[in-house]
Design a protein around this motif. Sequence first.
Motif, PDB file in Angstrom:
ATOM      1  N   THR A 256      11.181   6.263  -8.562  1.00 25.00           N
ATOM      2  CA  THR A 256      12.019   6.066  -7.583  1.00 25.00           C
ATOM      3  C   THR A 256      13.584   6.639  -8.465  1.00 25.00           C
ATOM      4  O   THR A 256      14.236   7.486  -7.594  1.00 25.00           O
ATOM      5  N   GLU A 257      13.484   6.684  -9.565  1.00 25.92           N
ATOM      6  CA  GLU A 257      14.630   7.375 -10.257  1.00 25.92           C
ATOM      7  C   GLU A 257      14.518   8.782  -9.982  1.00 25.92           C
ATOM      8  O   GLU A 257      15.520   9.516 -10.026  1.00 25.92           O
ATOM      9  N   THR A 258      13.234   9.508 -10.097  1.00 30.55           N
ATOM     10  CA  THR A 258      13.115  10.899  -9.735  1.00 30.55           C
ATOM     11  C   THR A 258      13.593  11.231  -8.451  1.00 30.55           C
ATOM     12  O   THR A 258      14.569  12.182  -8.207  1.00 30.55           O
ATOM     13  N   VAL A 259      13.511  10.339  -7.368  1.00 29.75           N
ATOM     14  CA  VAL A 259      13.621  10.814  -6.154  1.00 29.75           C
ATOM     15  C   VAL A 259      14.996  10.651  -5.972  1.00 29.75           C
ATOM     16  O   VAL A 259      15.482  11.688  -5.300  1.00 29.75           O
ATOM     17  N   PHE A 260      15.776   9.649  -6.347  1.00 37.83           N
ATOM     18  CA  PHE A 260      17.284   9.560  -6.162  1.00 37.83           C
ATOM     19  C   PHE A 260      17.973  10.104  -7.169  1.00 37.83           C
ATOM     20  O   PHE A 260      19.461   9.965  -7.592  1.00 37.83           O
ATOM     21  N   SER A 261      17.363  10.941  -8.135  1.00 38.41           N
ATOM     22  CA  SER A 261      18.163  11.510  -9.359  1.00 38.41           C
ATOM     23  C   SER A 261      19.043  10.346 -10.088  1.00 38.41           C
ATOM     24  O   SER A 261      20.134  10.611 -10.264  1.00 38.41           O
ATOM     25  N   TRP A 262      18.360   9.179 -10.361  1.00 44.31           N
ATOM     26  CA  TRP A 262      19.071   8.197 -10.934  1.00 44.31           C
ATOM     27  C   TRP A 262      19.128   8.166 -12.624  1.00 44.31           C
ATOM     28  O   TRP A 262      17.723   8.522 -12.963  1.00 44.31           O
ATOM     29  N   PRO A 263      20.269   8.200 -13.062  1.00 39.73           N
ATOM     30  CA  PRO A 263      20.135   8.536 -14.681  1.00 39.73           C
ATOM     31  C   PRO A 263      19.785   7.603 -15.188  1.00 39.73           C
ATOM     32  O   PRO A 263      20.303   7.318 -16.235  1.00 39.73           O
ATOM     33  N   GLY A 264      18.581   7.066 -15.287  1.00 41.33           N
ATOM     34  CA  GLY A 264      17.857   6.003 -15.996  1.00 41.33           C
ATOM     35  C   GLY A 264      16.922   6.303 -16.943  1.00 41.33           C
ATOM     36  O   GLY A 264      16.447   7.488 -17.326  1.00 41.33           O
TER      37      GLY A 264
ATOM     38  N   LEU B 163      23.652   2.634  -5.027  1.00 43.70           N
ATOM     39  CA  LEU B 163      22.643   1.861  -5.474  1.00 43.70           C
ATOM     40  C   LEU B 163      21.558   1.171  -4.522  1.00 43.70           C
ATOM     41  O   LEU B 163      20.655   1.117  -4.576  1.00 43.70           O
ATOM     42  N   VAL B 164      22.136   1.208  -3.054  1.00 40.20           N
ATOM     43  CA  VAL B 164      21.516   0.602  -1.823  1.00 40.20           C
ATOM     44  C   VAL B 164      20.212   1.015  -1.790  1.00 40.20           C
ATOM     45  O   VAL B 164      19.208   0.370  -1.577  1.00 40.20           O
ATOM     46  N   LEU B 165      19.962   2.334  -1.750  1.00 41.78           N
ATOM     47  CA  LEU B 165      18.773   2.991  -1.226  1.00 41.78           C
ATOM     48  C   LEU B 165      17.772   2.972  -2.531  1.00 41.78           C
ATOM     49  O   LEU B 165      16.657   2.617  -1.988  1.00 41.78           O
ATOM     50  N   PRO B 166      18.160   3.210  -3.560  1.00 45.79           N
ATOM     51  CA  PRO B 166      17.050   3.194  -4.501  1.00 45.79           C
ATOM     52  C   PRO B 166      16.760   1.687  -4.815  1.00 45.79           C
ATOM     53  O   PRO B 166      15.626   1.356  -5.112  1.00 45.79           O
ATOM     54  N   ALA B 167      17.614   0.668  -4.649  1.00 46.67           N
ATOM     55  CA  ALA B 167      17.458  -0.646  -4.885  1.00 46.67           C
ATOM     56  C   ALA B 167      16.302  -0.991  -3.813  1.00 46.67           C
ATOM     57  O   ALA B 167      15.541  -1.670  -4.087  1.00 46.67           O
ATOM     58  N   LEU B 168      16.647  -0.558  -2.327  1.00 47.05           N
ATOM     59  CA  LEU B 168      15.882  -0.988  -1.441  1.00 47.05           C
ATOM     60  C   LEU B 168      14.529  -0.482  -1.582  1.00 47.05           C
ATOM     61  O   LEU B 168      13.378  -1.238  -1.455  1.00 47.05           O
ATOM     62  N   THR B 169      14.235   0.893  -1.768  1.00 42.93           N
ATOM     63  CA  THR B 169      13.192   1.586  -2.459  1.00 42.93           C
ATOM     64  C   THR B 169      12.188   0.635  -3.461  1.00 42.93           C
ATOM     65  O   THR B 169      11.252   0.397  -3.003  1.00 42.93           O
ATOM     66  N   LEU B 170      12.851   0.314  -4.222  1.00 40.32           N
ATOM     67  CA  LEU B 170      12.184  -0.256  -5.549  1.00 40.32           C
ATOM     68  C   LEU B 170      11.744  -1.810  -5.080  1.00 40.32           C
ATOM     69  O   LEU B 170      10.741  -2.407  -5.129  1.00 40.32           O
ATOM     70  N   GLY B 171      12.791  -2.443  -4.245  1.00 38.34           N
ATOM     71  CA  GLY B 171      12.688  -4.056  -3.799  1.00 38.34           C
ATOM     72  C   GLY B 171      11.628  -4.200  -3.085  1.00 38.34           C
ATOM     73  O   GLY B 171      10.882  -4.998  -3.271  1.00 38.34           O
ATOM     74  N   THR B 172      11.392  -3.212  -1.869  1.00 34.48           N
ATOM     75  CA  THR B 172      10.296  -3.356  -0.827  1.00 34.48           C
ATOM     76  C   THR B 172       8.949  -3.725  -1.400  1.00 34.48           C
ATOM     77  O   THR B 172       8.297  -4.593  -0.971  1.00 34.48           O
ATOM     78  N   GLY B 173       8.725  -2.542  -2.311  1.00 27.57           N
ATOM     79  CA  GLY B 173       7.510  -2.617  -2.936  1.00 27.57           C
ATOM     80  C   GLY B 173       7.244  -3.999  -3.678  1.00 27.57           C
ATOM     81  O   GLY B 173       6.113  -4.669  -3.220  1.00 27.57           O
TER      82      GLY B 173
ATOM     83  N   GLY C 134      10.995   6.027  -0.500  1.00 30.85           N
ATOM     84  CA  GLY C 134      12.161   6.642  -0.881  1.00 30.85           C
ATOM     85  C   GLY C 134      12.686   7.885   0.089  1.00 30.85           C
ATOM     86  O   GLY C 134      13.866   7.774   0.496  1.00 30.85           O
ATOM     87  N   LEU C 135      11.876   8.702   0.223  1.00 28.75           N
ATOM     88  CA  LEU C 135      12.077   9.894   0.728  1.00 28.75           C
ATOM     89  C   LEU C 135      12.626   9.544   2.314  1.00 28.75           C
ATOM     90  O   LEU C 135      13.323   9.924   2.886  1.00 28.75           O
TER      91      LEU C 135
ATOM     92  N   ALA D 120       0.851  -1.117  -0.089  1.00 22.51           N
ATOM     93  CA  ALA D 120       0.130  -0.105  -0.135  1.00 22.51           C
ATOM     94  C   ALA D 120       0.745   1.331   0.004  1.00 22.51           C
ATOM     95  O   ALA D 120       0.326   2.209  -0.398  1.00 22.51           O
ATOM     96  N   MET D 121       2.150   0.889   0.321  1.00 20.56           N
ATOM     97  CA  MET D 121       2.911   2.223   0.620  1.00 20.56           C
ATOM     98  C   MET D 121       3.351   2.954  -0.882  1.00 20.56           C
ATOM     99  O   MET D 121       4.099   2.218  -1.488  1.00 20.56           O
ATOM    100  N   PRO D 122       3.252   3.981  -0.971  1.00 22.40           N
ATOM    101  CA  PRO D 122       3.765   4.692  -2.260  1.00 22.40           C
ATOM    102  C   PRO D 122       5.298   4.409  -2.270  1.00 22.40           C
ATOM    103  O   PRO D 122       6.101   4.842  -1.284  1.00 22.40           O
TER     104      PRO D 122
END
Lengths: 315, 321
Positions: free
Chosen positions: A254-262, A178-188, A148-149, A141-143
């Motif tokens: 996620t890429e926007t939150v972490f400014s990931w160049p994807g 990579l850790v934080l964005p991957a964690l953010t993506l992965g938990t969902g 990420g924030l 349920a969590m966005p």
Amino acid sequence: MYKYILKRLLMMIPVLLGVTFIVFFIMALSPGDPAAMILGDQASAEALEMKREELGLNDPILIRYGNYIIDMLHGDLGVSYKNSLDVWEQVWERFPNTTILAIAGILVALVIGIPTGIISAKKQYTLIDNVAMIVSLIGVAMPNFWFGLLVVIIFSLHLGWLPSQGMGEGLVPLLQSLVLPALTLGTGSAAMITRMTRSSMLEVIRQDYISTARAKGLSERIITYRHMMRNAMIPIITAVGLQFGTLLGGAMLTETVFSWPGLGRLMVDSIKSKDIPLVLGSVIFLAIMFSVVNLIVDIIYAFVDPRIKSEYKKG
Amino acid sequence: MKELLKVKDLVIHYQTDDGLVEALNGVSLSIGEGETLGLVGETGAGKTTLAKGIMRLIPNPPGKIKEGEIFYDGKDLLALGDIEMQDIRGGHISMIFQDPMTSLNPVMTVGDQIMEVIQKHNNISKQEAYQKAGEMLELVGIVKERANDYPHQFSGGMKQRVIIAIALACNPKLLIADEPTTALDVTIQAQVLEMINRLKKKLNTSMLLITHDLGVVAQNCDHVAIIYAGEIVEYGDLQQVFKNTQHPYTEGLFGSIPSLAANVKRLQPVEGLMPDPTDLPEGCKFHTRCKYVQDICKKNVPPLIDIGEGHLVRCVRCQKQ
């Protein structure tokens, strides 16, 4: 089997045509003048008109679409309105970054999701199961961007352990970033995979062949891995495949939150600047990735379940 | 004849949301070496619970073995640890389940499924196990080349043969067959039963044959136990139970079989339904359906009494005689 794969590849053609059609029309019909966006507010009416003519914007929309498709079939996705760079090159340049993030995200999801799901199913209605289910419900349920924030606040701002923005150069900085964005993506995804694994396992646990396996005197470990897991795999593979396909297309938030160049950020930026060729290029790329991952998932099915393999052989 | 299995006063209950299901209420039976005992009763009488109880495969929760003893070859099965029990299952006591369509793992070859039990209980190489699995397939009349096929490539009758091959692969001393032919066509039923019997004789295996078909019992069993609402109501050898039927429920079962010899227009079903296992009647559990019911039946549970030569009946009418 090859016949089946070929058939599936051919089926991708109408899918891609449909995707380009819809996106092309949405972009073409949405308000805003690309010429004005390229030349800026100060441009004269003549200059704008010339630019429009140059971009072919004055042609009827169906002809423009037709031209686009013909170019696409020649491998030409056009150039970006904004910086005149080749669209294909831009997309291709971003692709590895997105792939790294997608793989890391899905790994996190698998490592959390599958064991939790199995334990939950085997200990159904116990405390562990209930806690796991509530946590995963929250996870679903969590966005993503909010989570990420949250991790940025905790791990970057308060603890200062990990970078909050961008993608590091070199192996160690890369992994750190990579850790934080991957964690953010992965938990969902983990939450979804947990629930899928649990329900799929529960279905298998009650099957007669599990009783047969028990009656053979096999140990609980062998029963779980050899008999339950393989049978429970199909829905789990489907879920993982869908998640992975989505992630490969670029996780925009996620890429926007972490400014990931994807790819996700590329797409968001290009939509903001109404850079039609770039939007179309990234969407087409996403659609291809999604279809390919789905095809791979379907091929994996055949190796997991012999019944599906015989279905494929029939053509 | 040496006694192989002895079950004494076994009580198994399930705790469910609807209340306590009293599935098995003090069942005792014994099977000698090489002997076949038929266990007959209608759906919900506790037949499968008894079978799974002997194998200690009652899922807990919700099920629980409350009381009783199970001795196999002198060993108290209820006292064994989980690992020791795994050696018994498949190695000493095997079980054949009711529905062959769902009893085989769909993603493993039948050869692997036979090999698995062989490797578990014998210390042999993979190659030898594969060889043995092939032999087992041949034994049940399937060419060994089919060991690499998957269950969905077999028909129902052949799947049941594979299951029999799995059950007999380690020469168990006791085979528990839980309605092995219920899900099969009549012609296949006969084949499968004939094969079980042949192999059983060859390997000198004892068998607990669970069924609701008295015809199957007559052809295959030495002794019969009739079970009703978790209690054995009549027990004896074939002659005693079939020719000198005493319990009204057994009588009812025979009454509901069509006969070619007798000129009967309508079958006589046992009136009424099995009592709700969460709310069993007081006294004799059969009194709600019994045509000879007396006042005393509603109060006291009749004991299982020997009316001669080991013919046991649970009915007050026999008590008086």
